[in-house]
Design a protein around this motif. Structure first.
Motif, PDB file in Angstrom:
ATOM      1  N   MET A 114       2.788   0.521   3.874  1.00 28.58           N
ATOM      2  CA  MET A 114       1.574   1.223   3.485  1.00 28.58           C
ATOM      3  C   MET A 114       1.049   0.807   2.119  1.00 28.58           C
ATOM      4  O   MET A 114      -0.089   1.120   1.769  1.00 28.58           O
ATOM      5  CB  MET A 114       1.820   2.735   3.499  1.00 28.58           C
ATOM      6  N   PHE A 143      -6.193  -2.236   6.132  1.00 32.90           N
ATOM      7  CA  PHE A 143      -5.659  -1.872   7.440  1.00 32.90           C
ATOM      8  C   PHE A 143      -6.681  -2.132   8.541  1.00 32.90           C
ATOM      9  O   PHE A 143      -6.299  -2.455   9.679  1.00 32.90           O
ATOM     10  CB  PHE A 143      -5.189  -0.419   7.405  1.00 32.90           C
ATOM     11  N   LEU A 162       4.455   2.615  10.992  1.00 30.36           N
ATOM     12  CA  LEU A 162       3.739   2.676   9.725  1.00 30.36           C
ATOM     13  C   LEU A 162       4.562   3.429   8.681  1.00 30.36           C
ATOM     14  O   LEU A 162       5.035   4.536   8.931  1.00 30.36           O
ATOM     15  CB  LEU A 162       2.400   3.377   9.957  1.00 30.36           C
ATOM     16  N   GLY A 163       4.751   2.815   7.505  1.00 31.81           N
ATOM     17  CA  GLY A 163       5.415   3.513   6.400  1.00 31.81           C
ATOM     18  C   GLY A 163       6.808   3.998   6.734  1.00 31.81           C
ATOM     19  O   GLY A 163       7.191   5.112   6.364  1.00 31.81           O
ATOM     20  N   HIS A 173       6.087   2.948  -0.542  1.00 33.05           N
ATOM     21  CA  HIS A 173       5.337   3.824   0.360  1.00 33.05           C
ATOM     22  C   HIS A 173       6.094   5.120   0.706  1.00 33.05           C
ATOM     23  O   HIS A 173       5.787   5.759   1.719  1.00 33.05           O
ATOM     24  CB  HIS A 173       4.894   3.078   1.629  1.00 33.05           C
ATOM     25  N   TYR A 185      -3.142   9.973   3.314  1.00 35.32           N
ATOM     26  CA  TYR A 185      -3.202   8.516   3.315  1.00 35.32           C
ATOM     27  C   TYR A 185      -2.871   7.970   4.704  1.00 35.32           C
ATOM     28  O   TYR A 185      -3.565   7.091   5.231  1.00 35.32           O
ATOM     29  CB  TYR A 185      -2.251   7.973   2.251  1.00 35.32           C
ATOM     30  N   TRP A 186      -1.792   8.461   5.308  1.00 36.03           N
ATOM     31  CA  TRP A 186      -1.455   8.059   6.682  1.00 36.03           C
ATOM     32  C   TRP A 186      -2.663   8.269   7.598  1.00 36.03           C
ATOM     33  O   TRP A 186      -3.024   7.386   8.388  1.00 36.03           O
ATOM     34  CB  TRP A 186      -0.255   8.865   7.193  1.00 36.03           C
ATOM     35  N   ILE A 189      -5.294   5.613   7.140  1.00 31.46           N
ATOM     36  CA  ILE A 189      -4.901   4.337   7.731  1.00 31.46           C
ATOM     37  C   ILE A 189      -5.132   4.355   9.233  1.00 31.46           C
ATOM     38  O   ILE A 189      -5.705   3.413   9.812  1.00 31.46           O
ATOM     39  CB  ILE A 189      -3.430   4.021   7.401  1.00 31.46           C
TER      40      ILE A 189
END
Length: 339
Positions: A114, A143, A162-163, A173, A185-186, A189
């Protein structure tokens, strides 16, 4: 696990991101051509060694070692050093894409950092600043470019881890410095990647087993932006025995229960031996757990000290792994788990 360790894994052993179809205790049904590696409750099985093109080339070797079992899932990582690499710059993605497109029933799994400089050892206050920047949308374009590249390569159905291990202490991240903005933030993305025409991505939320730096449930960003609830789990504390790994807070049982409550499949993007050395009982118990709970996929980390294929220090565990996952009389995708 350290991505740097994965990056240099080729010096340690041989296999790579690969997979097979299994069903616990029964013959698998033939793959559905439109399934993208997810027909019913069949399980794609993998063994990670190398992030790049050598990983693709070694899949057939693992298949041969398993008596002809046909590989069906590929698992690799994007390096987290620069934004350009997180955008999918490594040319090896082309090799993975060609492998994925060769059969409609294959599954491609890609771990995505991330943040750049993902192993730089930044202090929590700096990590929090970066997370807040991400939550404001400052990195959305990176992304979106990754999504565009994956679609252009013909792998719009990639499973994106992810992450990963966000509940730990190590990665830039990580979630602990600011859980609320981390979740925002997730979500940003996922929104950026889903905005790309033609995408059919699935997003895998995969913490470390156990409490680690923060309870992973505090980092869960929401059912609408998570498709799979994963877990990285090695034979190490917390959880000195497999039973403890199941029952510990935020352990294997809690993952299964959490995923069921949220209507999600589970996965094990990383698992394997570690602190307890060659441990065939652990290997048998973990494979039996997988057979019982039928994750979308699982991927053993197959380089030393974790691995079983060409890591010669774990011969007893290797025998268990091979017997569980070997082809049933050479019939490829249809084979039995042997508990």
């Amino acid at each position: 696990m350290s991505h740097r360790g994965r990056w240099l894994a080729g010096a340690c052993a041989s296999t790579v991101a690969v997979g097979l179809l299994v069903t616990g205790g029964a013959l698998a049904t033939p793959p559905q051509e439109s399934s993208g590696g997810d027909p019913g409750t069949e399980v794609a099985v993998g063994a990670y060694l190398h992030y790049g093109s050598p990983g693709v080339e070694r899949m057939q070797e693992l298949s041969s070692w398993l008596g002809g079992t046909e590989v069906r899932a590929g698992h690799t990582y994007l390096p987290g050093d620069t934004w350009s690499n997180i955008e999918g710059a490594p040319d090896s993605l082309r090799s993975w894409a060609r492998w994925r497109k060769a059969r409609a029933d294959r599954l491609f799994v890609l771990n995505v950092p991330m943040l750049e400089r993902n192993e730089a050892g930044f202090p929590d206050d700096r990590v929090a600043e970066l997370i807040r920047s991400g939550a404001r949308g400052e990195y959305d374009h990176h992304f979106q470019r990754l999504a565009e590249r994956l679609v252009a390569l013909g792998v719009p159905d990639t499973v994106l881890v992810l992450g990963w291990e966000m509940n730990g202490f190590n990665y830039t991240h990580r979630c602990r410095p600011d859980p609320e903005n981390w979740k925002k933030y997730w979500r940003r993305i996922v929104a950026a990647m889903r905005s790309v025409d033609g995408q059919r991505f699935r997003f895998d939320f995969a913490p470390n087993r156990g409490g680690d730096a923060i309870a992973w449930t505090r980092c869960y960003p929401g059912d609408d932006v998570v498709d799979v609830v994963g877990m990285d789990t090695y034979d190490q504390p917390p959880g000195h025995t497999f039973d403890e790994q199941v029952t510990q807070p935020y352990g294997l049982q809690q993952q299964v229960d959490f995923a069921k409550a949220h209507g999600k499949r589970i996965s094990y993007p990383e698992w394997g031996l570690f602190r307890n050395g060659d441990n065939p009982e652990y290997m048998q118990r973990m494979l039996a757990w997988i057979a019982e709970h039928k994750p979308l996929y699982h991927s053993i980390t197959d380089y030393c000290p974790h691995g079983v294929w060409q890591c010669s220090q774990n011969p007893n565990s290797a025998q268990v792994f091979r017997e569980f996952l070997s082809s049933n009389e050479g019939h490829g995708s249809a084979f039995r788990l042997r508990p």
